[in-house]
Design a protein around this motif. Structure first.
Motif, PDB file in Angstrom:
ATOM      1  N   GLY A  73       0.864  -1.094   0.005  1.00 39.27           N
ATOM      2  CA  GLY A  73       0.025   0.157   0.072  1.00 39.27           C
ATOM      3  C   GLY A  73       0.837   1.228   0.022  1.00 39.27           C
ATOM      4  N   SER A  74       0.539   1.976  -0.852  1.00 38.36           N
ATOM      5  CA  SER A  74       1.258   3.407  -0.972  1.00 38.36           C
ATOM      6  C   SER A  74       0.291   4.509  -1.443  1.00 38.36           C
ATOM      7  N   ASN A  75       1.024   5.862  -1.467  1.00 38.58           N
ATOM      8  CA  ASN A  75       0.173   7.101  -1.890  1.00 38.58           C
ATOM      9  C   ASN A  75       0.886   7.145  -3.445  1.00 38.58           C
ATOM     10  N   VAL A  76       1.598   6.314  -3.974  1.00 31.78           N
ATOM     11  CA  VAL A  76       1.745   6.433  -5.486  1.00 31.78           C
ATOM     12  C   VAL A  76       1.820   5.329  -5.856  1.00 31.78           C
ATOM     13  N   ASN A 133      -2.169  -9.589   3.645  1.00 26.59           N
ATOM     14  CA  ASN A 133      -3.081  -9.031   3.858  1.00 26.59           C
ATOM     15  C   ASN A 133      -3.765  -7.857   3.343  1.00 26.59           C
ATOM     16  N   ILE A 134      -4.627  -7.906   2.203  1.00 34.64           N
ATOM     17  CA  ILE A 134      -4.671  -6.685   1.210  1.00 34.64           C
ATOM     18  C   ILE A 134      -5.508  -5.704   2.184  1.00 34.64           C
ATOM     19  N   VAL A 135      -6.383  -5.813   3.356  1.00 31.78           N
ATOM     20  CA  VAL A 135      -6.915  -4.939   3.993  1.00 31.78           C
ATOM     21  C   VAL A 135      -5.743  -4.209   4.686  1.00 31.78           C
ATOM     22  N   GLN A 136      -4.825  -4.714   5.085  1.00 30.45           N
ATOM     23  CA  GLN A 136      -3.803  -4.006   5.876  1.00 30.45           C
ATOM     24  C   GLN A 136      -2.958  -3.154   4.807  1.00 30.45           C
ATOM     25  N   ALA A 137      -2.616  -3.681   3.510  1.00 32.05           N
ATOM     26  CA  ALA A 137      -2.374  -2.758   2.595  1.00 32.05           C
ATOM     27  C   ALA A 137      -3.169  -1.734   2.143  1.00 32.05           C
ATOM     28  N   GLU A 138      -4.276  -1.908   2.264  1.00 33.15           N
ATOM     29  CA  GLU A 138      -5.385  -0.621   1.881  1.00 33.15           C
ATOM     30  C   GLU A 138      -5.168   0.293   3.066  1.00 33.15           C
ATOM     31  N   GLU A 139      -5.212  -0.279   4.225  1.00 31.71           N
ATOM     32  CA  GLU A 139      -5.140   0.888   5.253  1.00 31.71           C
ATOM     33  C   GLU A 139      -3.761   1.706   5.354  1.00 31.71           C
ATOM     34  N   MET A 140      -2.673   0.981   4.924  1.00 30.93           N
ATOM     35  CA  MET A 140      -1.262   1.541   4.723  1.00 30.93           C
ATOM     36  C   MET A 140      -1.340   2.599   3.553  1.00 30.93           C
ATOM     37  N   VAL A 197      -3.035   0.235  -4.081  1.00 35.10           N
ATOM     38  CA  VAL A 197      -2.517  -1.076  -3.681  1.00 35.10           C
ATOM     39  C   VAL A 197      -2.022  -1.863  -4.758  1.00 35.10           C
ATOM     40  N   MET A 198      -0.599  -2.151  -4.695  1.00 39.73           N
ATOM     41  CA  MET A 198      -0.077  -2.826  -5.768  1.00 39.73           C
ATOM     42  C   MET A 198      -0.042  -4.501  -5.302  1.00 39.73           C
ATOM     43  N   GLU A 199      -0.217  -5.491  -6.206  1.00 42.87           N
ATOM     44  CA  GLU A 199      -0.245  -6.814  -6.181  1.00 42.87           C
ATOM     45  C   GLU A 199       1.099  -7.450  -6.642  1.00 42.87           C
ATOM     46  N   PHE A 200       1.432  -8.397  -5.840  1.00 37.07           N
ATOM     47  CA  PHE A 200       2.761  -8.963  -6.310  1.00 37.07           C
ATOM     48  C   PHE A 200       2.333 -10.364  -6.187  1.00 37.07           C
ATOM     49  N   GLU A 201       3.138 -11.267  -7.161  1.00 32.30           N
ATOM     50  CA  GLU A 201       3.292 -12.568  -7.110  1.00 32.30           C
ATOM     51  C   GLU A 201       4.926 -12.769  -6.359  1.00 32.30           C
ATOM     52  N   PHE A 202       4.596 -13.574  -5.472  1.00 35.66           N
ATOM     53  CA  PHE A 202       5.870 -13.906  -4.733  1.00 35.66           C
ATOM     54  C   PHE A 202       6.195 -15.600  -4.973  1.00 35.66           C
ATOM     55  N   ASP A 203       7.593 -15.644  -5.303  1.00 34.11           N
ATOM     56  CA  ASP A 203       7.933 -16.860  -5.367  1.00 34.11           C
ATOM     57  C   ASP A 203       8.636 -17.635  -4.395  1.00 34.11           C
ATOM     58  N   ILE A 204       7.928 -17.678  -3.183  1.00 34.50           N
ATOM     59  CA  ILE A 204       8.645 -18.333  -2.155  1.00 34.50           C
ATOM     60  C   ILE A 204       9.297 -19.626  -2.286  1.00 34.50           C
TER      61      ILE A 204
END
Length: 155
Positions: free
Chosen positions: A6-9, A34-41, A55-62
């Protein structure tokens, strides 16, 4: 695995040189599952600095990261080690540097408890006990090197 930032840009490319120091796990790029946490941020950052909540979504290759030779640290819960690491990073002391760190977020509720500890209103045992019983623990994913960022893909 999906992670959110989550960001302002709008972020199209991650630039670690723009990361702020003195954060929980050091200077780097932070995400949540947690998308809600990212939205709040995103809302918080927009209120603080202007801009539009994004809110940007990423795929993480864990799996790929786990098979790598990166310097990683995992904190499955609040602990003495987590506390020492958070305090060292927030105060700019010689905390170990990692490519990747996973662990609980020191959000406002946690920050309040940390301030009480720092002001010597509670001792270390009471701090960790208070944290253990907090509800809604959110975890964060820290990427502190360009090598670690290779395991993230912006969607």
């Amino acid at each position: 695995m999906k992670l959110y930032h989550g960001s302002n840009v709008q972020i199209t490319q991650i630039d670690l040189t723009k990361s702020k120091p003195f954060k929980d796990f050091g200077k780097g790029f932070y995400l949540s599952d947690n998308i809600v946490q990212a939205e709040e941020m995103a809302k918080f950052k927009s209120t603080l600095f202007g801009g539009t909540p994004c809110v940007m979504e990423f795929e993480f290759d864990i799996d790929g990261m786990n098979a790598s030779y990166l310097n990683m640290r995992m904190f499955d819960s609040y602990s003495d080690e987590w506390l020492d690491f958070i305090i060292a990073n927030r105060e700019g002391k010689n905390a170990p540097k990692y490519d990747f760190v996973y662990g609980p977020i020191a959000d406002d509720k946690v920050g309040f408890q940390l301030r009480r500890y720092k002001d010597e209103l509670i001792d270390r045992g009471e701090l960790l006990n208070n944290l253990k019983y907090m509800k809604g623990i959110t975890f964060q994913y820290f990427f502190g090197s360009n090598e670690a960022l290779k395991y993230l893909k912006l969607l």
